[in-house]
Design an enzyme around this catalytic site. Structure first.
Site, short mmCIF file in Angstrom:
data_model
loop_
_atom_site.label_atom_id
_atom_site.label_comp_id
_atom_site.label_asym_id
_atom_site.label_seq_id
_atom_site.Cartn_x
_atom_site.Cartn_y
_atom_site.Cartn_z
N GLY A 27 0.80 -1.22 0.00
CA GLY A 27 0.00 0.00 0.00
C GLY A 27 0.83 1.27 0.00
O GLY A 27 2.03 1.23 -0.28
N HIS A 33 4.27 1.63 -8.09
CA HIS A 33 3.25 0.58 -8.00
C HIS A 33 2.33 0.62 -9.22
O HIS A 33 1.96 -0.42 -9.77
CB HIS A 33 2.39 0.76 -6.75
N GLN A 57 7.42 -9.78 7.83
CA GLN A 57 8.69 -9.39 7.19
C GLN A 57 9.36 -8.21 7.88
O GLN A 57 10.38 -7.72 7.40
CB GLN A 57 8.47 -9.11 5.70
N LYS A 145 11.96 -4.31 -9.84
CA LYS A 145 13.42 -4.46 -9.70
C LYS A 145 13.96 -3.55 -8.60
O LYS A 145 15.10 -3.68 -8.18
CB LYS A 145 14.11 -4.10 -11.01
N LYS A 146 13.15 -2.59 -8.16
CA LYS A 146 13.54 -1.74 -7.03
C LYS A 146 13.99 -2.61 -5.86
O LYS A 146 14.93 -2.30 -5.15
CB LYS A 146 12.35 -0.85 -6.64
N LEU A 181 11.20 5.88 -6.33
CA LEU A 181 9.98 6.07 -5.54
C LEU A 181 9.87 4.94 -4.53
O LEU A 181 10.19 3.80 -4.82
CB LEU A 181 8.75 6.08 -6.46
P1 AMP Z 1 5.92 -2.53 -1.61
O1 AMP Z 1 4.54 -1.96 -1.51
O2 AMP Z 1 6.99 -1.58 -1.24
O3 AMP Z 1 6.04 -3.88 -0.94
O4 AMP Z 1 6.17 -2.81 -3.15
C1 AMP Z 1 5.26 -3.55 -3.92
C2 AMP Z 1 5.87 -3.81 -5.27
O5 AMP Z 1 6.16 -2.57 -5.90
C3 AMP Z 1 7.21 -4.57 -5.21
O6 AMP Z 1 7.25 -5.51 -6.26
C4 AMP Z 1 8.22 -3.47 -5.38
O7 AMP Z 1 9.44 -3.92 -5.94
C5 AMP Z 1 7.50 -2.55 -6.34
N1 AMP Z 1 8.04 -1.20 -6.30
C6 AMP Z 1 8.28 -0.44 -5.21
N2 AMP Z 1 8.83 0.74 -5.56
C7 AMP Z 1 8.95 0.73 -6.91
C8 AMP Z 1 9.46 1.66 -7.87
N3 AMP Z 1 9.94 2.85 -7.52
N4 AMP Z 1 9.44 1.30 -9.18
C9 AMP Z 1 8.93 0.09 -9.55
N5 AMP Z 1 8.44 -0.82 -8.68
C10 AMP Z 1 8.45 -0.51 -7.39
#
Ligand code: AMP
Length: 283
Positions: A27, A33, A57, A145-146, A181
């Site tokens: 979220g 995202h 986690q 890939k972040k 981001l």
């Molecule tokens: P999170 O909500 O941080 O667990 O991220 C959810 C998904 O979004 C994961 O697959 C992250 O790698 C991806 N994600 C987070 N930040 C970025 C970004 N700046 N660019 C592309 N994907 C992202």
């Protein structure tokens, strides 16, 4: 968009779907995202997103309690993007009893880099992702890939458990000044936000000089890593790692790998004030 909070309702919504594309998130959604949602739509239909801040986690001294929770704004963004189902379970739904069965990634992948500095992190990630996959039964799932190492852990998990889900990588979306981001960027003060893009600049600098490293000197890569890490420290960061690795395995790159022109990635994690940022660049 259908918003569902229980696994039963989710399964009922998705019954009979054979090309579901899934994007799991925690979220506080941003453009990174949303780019994953768009990529998912290219690979399947319907697109299903989940928003769940996964306690498993987070380490005991990490930011689980203060992690930004913005479900209303997230819902609007997903709706505008044409996402078909949002799965937003609460903790009792995902973990009605303590989650005693867990997925343990192999140490050579799960205990290095992020896994070294955040013990248990990839066990928590793998466990929730496997569970979410069983709830959604996606044909494809998109990961950024972040979180480079996370993407690799999930890929290897999918391979080794023969999951029927194809894992699709998505490029990192950045602010104009280069900062990747991240939901955690909201923790940064104004000054820290100005400093934050320097992490990416150092990765870019590493990319531009790595091929000048003399492969005849076995210590050269280590020296470059140390130098870059010191630059971060001098700017007031507290680095966990700044490391040049093989893209294929995330093991350290040797001078021999350099000579052979093996594909590399430089990964970094560092704390700026109270905020821990991670980033990486394929070099
Ligand atoms: P999170 O909500 O941080 O667990 O991220 C959810 C998904 O979004 C994961 O697959 C992250 O790698 C991806 N994600 C987070 N930040 C970025 C970004 N700046 N660019 C592309 N994907 C992202």
């Amino acid at each position: 968009m259908k918003i569902v909070h229980t696994i039963d309702d989710l399964r009922a919504q998705l019954r009979g779907q054979l090309r579901t594309a899934f994007v799991p998130t925690m979220g506080n959604l941003h453009e990174g995202h949303m780019s994953l949602m768009r990529l998912a739509a290219k690979h399947g239909d319907p697109v299903v997103a989940s928003v769940f801040v996964n306690r498993l986690q987070f380490g005991p001294n990490e930011d689980f309690d203060r992690y930004p929770r913005t479900l209303e704004a997230d819902t609007k963004k997903l709706e505008a993007e044409g996402v078909y189902v949002l799965f937003a379970p609460d903790e009792r739904e995902m973990y009605p009893v303590p989650q005693e069965f867990r997925v343990a990634p192999p140490g050579d992948l799960g205990d290095i880099l992020e896994g070294h500095f955040r013990p248990g992190f990839f066990v928590g990630v793998s466990t929730v992702v496997l569970k979410l996959f069983h709830c959604v039964s996606p044909q494809v799932a998109v990961f950024g890939k972040k979180d480079y190492q996370q993407l690799m852990v999930i890929r290897r998990m999918a391979q080794q458990f023969s999951l029927p889900t194809e894992i699709i990588p998505a490029e990192t979306i950045r602010a104009e000044d280069g900062l990747a981001l991240s939901s955690r960027n909201v923790y940064l003060s104004e000054d820290e936000r100005r400093e934050a893009p320097n992490l990416y600049r150092l990765l870019q600098e590493t990319q531009s000089i790595i091929r000048e490293v003399n492969p005849a000197k076995p210590e050269a890569i280590k020296a470059l890593e140390t130098e870059q890490q010191m630059k971060l420290s001098e700017r007031g960061w507290k680095p966990d790692y700044f490391s040049i690795r093989l893209r294929s395995t995330l093991q350290n790159a040797s001078a021999d790998d350099l000579t052979k022109g093996e594909a590399l990635v430089v990964l970094a994690a560092a704390r700026l004030g109270g905020t821990r940022l991670i980033d990486n660049l394929e070099i």
